[in-house]
Write a protein that holds these residues in place. Structure first.
Motif, PDB file in Angstrom:
ATOM      1  N   ARG A   1       1.281   7.089  -6.470  1.00 21.27           N
ATOM      2  CA  ARG A   1       0.212   8.052  -6.748  1.00 21.27           C
ATOM      3  C   ARG A   1       0.727   9.479  -6.544  1.00 21.27           C
ATOM      4  NH1 ARG A   1      -3.334   7.769  -9.894  1.00 21.27           N
ATOM      5  NH2 ARG A   1      -4.766   9.131  -8.784  1.00 21.27           N
TER       6      ARG A   1
ATOM      7  N   LEU B   1      -8.085  -2.055  -2.622  1.00 27.59           N
ATOM      8  CA  LEU B   1      -7.224  -3.014  -3.319  1.00 27.59           C
ATOM      9  C   LEU B   1      -6.566  -3.965  -2.325  1.00 27.59           C
ATOM     10  CD1 LEU B   1      -5.941  -3.699  -6.153  1.00 27.59           C
ATOM     11  CD2 LEU B   1      -3.974  -2.398  -5.351  1.00 27.59           C
ATOM     12  N   LEU B   2      -6.067  -3.389  -1.216  1.00 28.85           N
ATOM     13  CA  LEU B   2      -5.405  -4.217  -0.201  1.00 28.85           C
ATOM     14  C   LEU B   2      -6.382  -5.237   0.381  1.00 28.85           C
ATOM     15  CD1 LEU B   2      -3.212  -1.701   1.837  1.00 28.85           C
ATOM     16  CD2 LEU B   2      -2.593  -3.078  -0.131  1.00 28.85           C
TER      17      LEU B   2
ATOM     18  N   ASP C   1      -7.347   8.440  -2.954  1.00 30.72           N
ATOM     19  CA  ASP C   1      -6.243   7.536  -3.279  1.00 30.72           C
ATOM     20  C   ASP C   1      -6.092   6.480  -2.199  1.00 30.72           C
ATOM     21  OD1 ASP C   1      -5.664   8.921  -5.526  1.00 30.72           O
ATOM     22  OD2 ASP C   1      -4.068  10.131  -4.624  1.00 30.72           O
TER      23      ASP C   1
ATOM     24  N   LEU D   1       2.325   1.846  -3.405  1.00 34.06           N
ATOM     25  CA  LEU D   1       1.298   2.307  -4.350  1.00 34.06           C
ATOM     26  C   LEU D   1       0.964   3.779  -4.127  1.00 34.06           C
ATOM     27  CD1 LEU D   1      -1.171  -0.717  -4.552  1.00 34.06           C
ATOM     28  CD2 LEU D   1       0.354   0.145  -6.329  1.00 34.06           C
ATOM     29  N   LEU D   2       0.902   4.189  -2.845  1.00 36.47           N
ATOM     30  CA  LEU D   2       0.554   5.578  -2.554  1.00 36.47           C
ATOM     31  C   LEU D   2       1.689   6.522  -2.944  1.00 36.47           C
ATOM     32  CD1 LEU D   2      -1.480   5.486   0.747  1.00 36.47           C
ATOM     33  CD2 LEU D   2      -2.251   5.827  -1.598  1.00 36.47           C
TER      34      LEU D   2
ATOM     35  N   GLY E   1       0.820  -1.209   0.000  1.00 38.05           N
ATOM     36  CA  GLY E   1       0.000   0.000   0.000  1.00 38.05           C
ATOM     37  C   GLY E   1       0.854   1.258   0.000  1.00 38.05           C
TER      38      GLY E   1
ATOM     39  N   ARG F   1      -0.326   8.127   5.967  1.00 37.40           N
ATOM     40  CA  ARG F   1      -0.556   9.178   4.965  1.00 37.40           C
ATOM     41  C   ARG F   1      -0.914  10.504   5.652  1.00 37.40           C
ATOM     42  NH1 ARG F   1      -5.573  12.045   3.870  1.00 37.40           N
ATOM     43  NH2 ARG F   1      -5.174  13.158   1.926  1.00 37.40           N
TER      44      ARG F   1
ATOM     45  N   ALA G   1       6.167  -2.043  -6.200  1.00 39.91           N
ATOM     46  CA  ALA G   1       4.860  -2.485  -5.699  1.00 39.91           C
ATOM     47  C   ALA G   1       4.582  -3.924  -6.132  1.00 39.91           C
ATOM     48  CB  ALA G   1       3.763  -1.549  -6.197  1.00 39.91           C
TER      49      ALA G   1
ATOM     50  N   THR H   1      -6.575   2.533  -2.669  1.00 41.09           N
ATOM     51  CA  THR H   1      -5.499   1.597  -2.348  1.00 41.09           C
ATOM     52  C   THR H   1      -5.949   0.628  -1.271  1.00 41.09           C
ATOM     53  OG1 THR H   1      -3.958   3.372  -2.824  1.00 41.09           O
ATOM     54  CG2 THR H   1      -3.072   1.442  -1.702  1.00 41.09           C
TER      55      THR H   1
END
Lengths: 228, 297
Positions: B45, B274-275, B267, B41-42, B38, B241, B175, B271
């Motif tokens: 982004r 997705l996780l 975002d 991926l972030l 994660g 984040r 990733a 994500t």
């Protein structure tokens, strides 16, 4: 009930387990399979529940050619066969009652049937008082009784016992044999492999002797010793 | 397949209770691995967003002759207005350009004094819609009447485009590798947990349980572990984040590079979903695969 025709089985490294074995066991028979270690007794039992496949030859159990059985039907075959082993194969985390009930849960029996049948069969093997004991709280003989109860609770057509008295002292073994005899009298075919000559000699049932994978003797009302 | 639901849930719960250490090992493995995935991926982004802004600020300058006539200027103006590739442009008049010129050479009075307002070329500062279009836009004006010269930071643009492309590919790669590693790690943990219970599986086979009957409680367990682990990872990524975004917001205003590094709440949610999906799928399928190894008897 059980029919083998020209069955051969060789393990890796050319270890011959069974060679050209043919035999018939009728309904309600009680059969001893005797022979030294490595003579193929256990292999025969494994073949009957399709844990192993023969290299050649055909096997019928309860009228069905189990070589033709698709793999998803193997569980159905095993529901018709109760199995008892030298090492009991009980689940250590479940009590006597739960171990027996497990066999019914696994084949999808409804709870009310389980509640009715498990106490019955525990009574049959004489363990009503020990129903809430775990395997490590019971003697070897008691554990074997639980495993027989588990094998029999589903009223199978056939009971296979692979050296069921192998880990037990003589007097306990006598109790186990009485139990197997009783089960046999209810109409269940019993096939038992054993090393125990006194048991075979006392019971005087059909004896099949294996030696290096070959049937060397098949005798009604036989004894253990080969030369009688 | 008639599976007794009560049996499945009771079995799942009691197995999870009984194997607390194995279950929590699997859960933490899922959580840690998916947090890394994660995070990667972030960051990607964020870099995407920043890249768009960096590229968005690339300019090219169309310098007119100092003597260019009004119609010539207007022709350039009209053409810029009609070009779809042009995002925005502004006219820098002679006096404005002279101010700029004086600032640039503030420390060199000799140069500063050598020119007058009239000699300074006015220019159009053009921002193309995409950095890659800078050259296309510029070339269009090279031979236009009244144009002195088109100047674009060609090398800077090329460098920026290649660096950001590389960064994006690299972050995808990281990733992907992390995801693969996470999946393997989770699979392995599940396999160990099931290996510890192979005896139970063998007994189930013995008494005639169908393969699906054996698999379902294991799969449900895997699903729960995957879901719990992924939820934990989701939480960690979310908090992480927020912390980073707070730091950036608190930083000095002029650090544009960081300001542009923006990761939105959407975002994080995307994500996170997705996780969760990965956690559930890997947990369930992994358990099914792992238990299958002990079913082929």
């Amino acid at each position: 009930m059980i029919r083998l025709r020209e069955v051969n089985k060789t393990y890796k490294g050319n270890v011959v387990a069974l060679r050209d074995v043919s035999l018939d066991i009728a309904k309600q028979e009680f059969v001893f399979v005797v022979g030294p270690t490595g003579s193929g007794k256990s292999t025969m039992i494994r073949l009957l529940i399709k844990e192993e496949k023969p290299d050649s030859g055909r096997i019928w159990v309860a009228g069905k050619d189990i070589g033709q059985l698709s793999s998803w039907k193997v569980p159905l075959l095993r529901r018709n066969i109760g199995c008892v082993f030298q090492d009991f194969k009980l689940l250590p985390t479940k009590t006597a009652y739960e171990n027996v009930a497990f066999a019914l849960e696994v084949i999808g029996r409804p709870p009310h049937v389980i509640k009715q049948q498990v106490p019955q069969v525990l009574d049959l093997v004489g363990l009503t008082k020990k129903r809430d004991h775990f395997p490590n709280e019971m003697s070897g003989g008691e554990q074997q009784r639980v495993s027989i109860a588990r094998a029999f609770v589903n009223r199978p057509l056939i009971l296979l016992a692979d050296e069921p008295t192998g880990n037990l002292d003589p007097s306990t073994s006598v109790g186990i044999m009485r139990l197997l005899d009783r089960i046999n009298r209810t109409g269940t075919t019993v096939v038992m492999s054993t090393h125990d000559s006194s048991i075979v000699d006392t019971m005087r049932r059909r004896v099949i002797e294996l030696d290096r994978g070959v049937i060397v003797r098949d005798q009604a009302r036989g004894v253990y010793g080969a030369f009688t | 397949m008639a599976v007794n639901l009560e049996y499945v849930f009771r079995e799942t719960v009691s197995n999870l209770k009984r194997n607390v250490s194995m279950a929590s090992a699997a859960l933490l493995t899922v959580a840690v691995s998916l947090t890394l995935v994660g995070g990667a991926l972030l960051v990607k982004r964020g870099v995407d967003r920043a890249t768009v802004q960096w590229k968005g600020n690339v300019e090219l300058s169309i310098f007119m002759n100092a003597t260019a006539s009004q119609p010539e200027s207007e022709a350039v103006d009209r053409q810029l207005k009609s070009m779809p590739e042009v995002k925005s442009y502004r006219y820098v008049s002679k006096p404005e350009a002279f101010e700029e010129f004086k600032q640039i050479f503030a420390n060199e009075p000799d140069v500063r004094e050598s020119l007058t307002v009239e000699q300074i070329p006015p220019s159009y500062r053009v921002v193309p819609r995409e950095a890659e279009q800078t050259k296309i836009v510029g070339e269009r004006f090279e031979d236009t009447a009244g144009v002195f010269r088109v100047s674009y930071a060609k090398e800077e643009v090329d460098a920026l485009v290649s660096v950001t492309n590389f960064l994006q590919i690299m972050l995808w790669g990281i990733a992907a590798v992390l995801l693969a590693a996470a999946s393997l790690l989770i699979l392995n943990t599940i396999r160990m947990a099931i290996f510890a219970r192979r005896r139970e599986v063998a007994v189930m086979k013995l008494v005639g349980a169908t393969n699906w009957f054996i698999r379902v409680p294991f799969m449900l367990e895997g699903l729960l572990q995957g879901l719990a682990g992924a939820t934990l990872a989701f939480g960690v990524v979310w908090i992480g984040r927020d912390l980073i975004q707070d730091r950036i917001a608190g930083a000095r205003n002029d650090i544009q590079l960081f300001k542009q590094f923006l990761v939105t709440g959407a975002d994080v949610t995307g994500t996170g979903i997705l996780l969760l999906v990965v956690g559930v799928v890997v947990g369930t399928v992994g358990s099914a695969l792992a238990v299958s190894r002990f079913l082929d008897v």
